[in-house]
Design a protein around this motif. Structure first.
Motif, PDB file in Angstrom:
ATOM      1  N   LEU A  30       0.832  -1.208   0.000  1.00  0.00           N
ATOM      2  CA  LEU A  30       0.000   0.000   0.000  1.00  0.00           C
ATOM      3  C   LEU A  30       0.863   1.254   0.000  1.00  0.00           C
ATOM      4  O   LEU A  30       0.580   2.225  -0.713  1.00  0.00           O
ATOM      5  CB  LEU A  30      -0.936  -0.001   1.209  1.00  0.00           C
ATOM      6  CG  LEU A  30      -2.103  -0.980   1.130  1.00  0.00           C
ATOM      7  CD1 LEU A  30      -2.739  -1.152   2.502  1.00  0.00           C
ATOM      8  CD2 LEU A  30      -3.125  -0.496   0.122  1.00  0.00           C
ATOM      9  N   GLU A  31       1.940   1.247   0.783  1.00  0.00           N
ATOM     10  CA  GLU A  31       2.852   2.388   0.830  1.00  0.00           C
ATOM     11  C   GLU A  31       3.474   2.631  -0.549  1.00  0.00           C
ATOM     12  O   GLU A  31       3.535   3.771  -1.024  1.00  0.00           O
ATOM     13  CB  GLU A  31       3.943   2.148   1.872  1.00  0.00           C
ATOM     14  CG  GLU A  31       4.940   3.280   1.985  1.00  0.00           C
ATOM     15  CD  GLU A  31       6.053   2.983   2.962  1.00  0.00           C
ATOM     16  OE1 GLU A  31       6.587   3.948   3.531  1.00  0.00           O
ATOM     17  OE2 GLU A  31       6.395   1.802   3.157  1.00  0.00           O
ATOM     18  N   GLN A  32       3.895   1.562  -1.226  1.00  0.00           N
ATOM     19  CA  GLN A  32       4.489   1.705  -2.561  1.00  0.00           C
ATOM     20  C   GLN A  32       3.475   2.210  -3.581  1.00  0.00           C
ATOM     21  O   GLN A  32       3.854   2.845  -4.566  1.00  0.00           O
ATOM     22  CB  GLN A  32       5.078   0.372  -3.010  1.00  0.00           C
ATOM     23  CG  GLN A  32       6.318  -0.011  -2.244  1.00  0.00           C
ATOM     24  CD  GLN A  32       6.815  -1.402  -2.594  1.00  0.00           C
ATOM     25  OE1 GLN A  32       6.221  -2.110  -3.403  1.00  0.00           O
ATOM     26  NE2 GLN A  32       7.910  -1.799  -1.967  1.00  0.00           N
ATOM     27  N   ALA A  33       2.188   1.955  -3.316  1.00  0.00           N
ATOM     28  CA  ALA A  33       1.128   2.435  -4.211  1.00  0.00           C
ATOM     29  C   ALA A  33       0.748   3.890  -3.910  1.00  0.00           C
ATOM     30  O   ALA A  33      -0.161   4.431  -4.531  1.00  0.00           O
ATOM     31  CB  ALA A  33      -0.100   1.534  -4.106  1.00  0.00           C
ATOM     32  N   GLY A  34       1.414   4.501  -2.926  1.00  0.00           N
ATOM     33  CA  GLY A  34       1.179   5.910  -2.637  1.00  0.00           C
ATOM     34  C   GLY A  34       0.259   6.191  -1.468  1.00  0.00           C
ATOM     35  O   GLY A  34      -0.150   7.331  -1.260  1.00  0.00           O
ATOM     36  N   TYR A  35      -0.077   5.185  -0.703  1.00  0.00           N
ATOM     37  CA  TYR A  35      -0.969   5.368   0.439  1.00  0.00           C
ATOM     38  C   TYR A  35      -0.183   5.618   1.722  1.00  0.00           C
ATOM     39  O   TYR A  35       0.938   5.143   1.881  1.00  0.00           O
ATOM     40  CB  TYR A  35      -1.829   4.114   0.666  1.00  0.00           C
ATOM     41  CG  TYR A  35      -2.887   3.899  -0.380  1.00  0.00           C
ATOM     42  CD1 TYR A  35      -4.171   4.393  -0.197  1.00  0.00           C
ATOM     43  CD2 TYR A  35      -2.608   3.203  -1.546  1.00  0.00           C
ATOM     44  CE1 TYR A  35      -5.150   4.188  -1.159  1.00  0.00           C
ATOM     45  CE2 TYR A  35      -3.574   2.999  -2.506  1.00  0.00           C
ATOM     46  CZ  TYR A  35      -4.838   3.495  -2.305  1.00  0.00           C
ATOM     47  OH  TYR A  35      -5.803   3.299  -3.260  1.00  0.00           O
ATOM     48  N   GLU A  36      -0.801   6.364   2.621  1.00  0.00           N
ATOM     49  CA  GLU A  36      -0.345   6.412   4.009  1.00  0.00           C
ATOM     50  C   GLU A  36      -1.140   5.327   4.725  1.00  0.00           C
ATOM     51  O   GLU A  36      -2.337   5.180   4.495  1.00  0.00           O
ATOM     52  CB  GLU A  36      -0.620   7.773   4.638  1.00  0.00           C
ATOM     53  CG  GLU A  36       0.263   8.868   4.090  1.00  0.00           C
ATOM     54  CD  GLU A  36       0.070  10.186   4.819  1.00  0.00           C
ATOM     55  OE1 GLU A  36      -0.424  10.189   5.964  1.00  0.00           O
ATOM     56  OE2 GLU A  36       0.410  11.208   4.230  1.00  0.00           O
ATOM     57  N   VAL A  37      -0.489   4.572   5.581  1.00  0.00           N
ATOM     58  CA  VAL A  37      -1.133   3.428   6.204  1.00  0.00           C
ATOM     59  C   VAL A  37      -1.074   3.556   7.726  1.00  0.00           C
ATOM     60  O   VAL A  37      -0.003   3.754   8.300  1.00  0.00           O
ATOM     61  CB  VAL A  37      -0.456   2.102   5.771  1.00  0.00           C
ATOM     62  CG1 VAL A  37      -1.182   0.910   6.360  1.00  0.00           C
ATOM     63  CG2 VAL A  37      -0.381   1.996   4.256  1.00  0.00           C
ATOM     64  N   ASP A  38      -2.240   3.457   8.367  1.00  0.00           N
ATOM     65  CA  ASP A  38      -2.337   3.371   9.820  1.00  0.00           C
ATOM     66  C   ASP A  38      -2.720   1.940  10.150  1.00  0.00           C
ATOM     67  O   ASP A  38      -3.653   1.392   9.560  1.00  0.00           O
ATOM     68  CB  ASP A  38      -3.412   4.318  10.375  1.00  0.00           C
ATOM     69  CG  ASP A  38      -3.022   5.772  10.263  1.00  0.00           C
ATOM     70  OD1 ASP A  38      -1.820   6.069  10.109  1.00  0.00           O
ATOM     71  OD2 ASP A  38      -3.920   6.630  10.329  1.00  0.00           O
ATOM     72  N   ILE A  39      -1.991   1.328  11.071  1.00  0.00           N
ATOM     73  CA  ILE A  39      -2.274  -0.051  11.445  1.00  0.00           C
ATOM     74  C   ILE A  39      -2.618  -0.102  12.925  1.00  0.00           C
ATOM     75  O   ILE A  39      -1.833   0.333  13.773  1.00  0.00           O
ATOM     76  CB  ILE A  39      -1.067  -0.970  11.182  1.00  0.00           C
ATOM     77  CG1 ILE A  39      -0.666  -0.914   9.713  1.00  0.00           C
ATOM     78  CG2 ILE A  39      -1.389  -2.406  11.605  1.00  0.00           C
ATOM     79  CD1 ILE A  39       0.595  -1.679   9.406  1.00  0.00           C
TER      80      ILE A  39
END
Length: 90
Positions: A30-39
């Motif tokens: 997801l990060e490589q696709a341009g998203y910021e990710v909260d887990i």
């Protein structure tokens, strides 16, 4: 004026991050696709990891130990409440 919107994803995992390779691979993709990710993930009381930790555009919120016999719904409700109160403090 052209506004650029952030792409943000929130993942909920009854596992640790970055310890669980499945969760880590999904977050990295997801990060490589341009998203910021909260887990929202587990925090062990015996762990020395901080409650909130940033890995590039991935932020792990270690909320609580996963309940052994509790329902997933109850876990999600408690975790969501802790996440929203934590994010308001940041």
């Amino acid at each position: 004026m052209n506004k650029i919107k952030k792409k943000i994803v929130c993942m909920v995992a009854m596992a640790s991050y970055p310890g669980d390779p499945r969760i880590r691979r999904q977050a990295e993709a997801l990060e490589q696709a341009g998203y910021e990710v909260d887990i929202l993930c587990r925090h062990s009381s015996s762990s020395i990891q901080p409650r909130v930790e940033k890995f590039g555009k991935v932020t792990a919120y270690r909320i609580m130990d996963a309940p052994r016999q509790e329902s997933m719904l109850k876990y999600l409700m408690i975790s969501s409440f802790e996440y929203t109160t934590q994010s308001r403090r940041d």
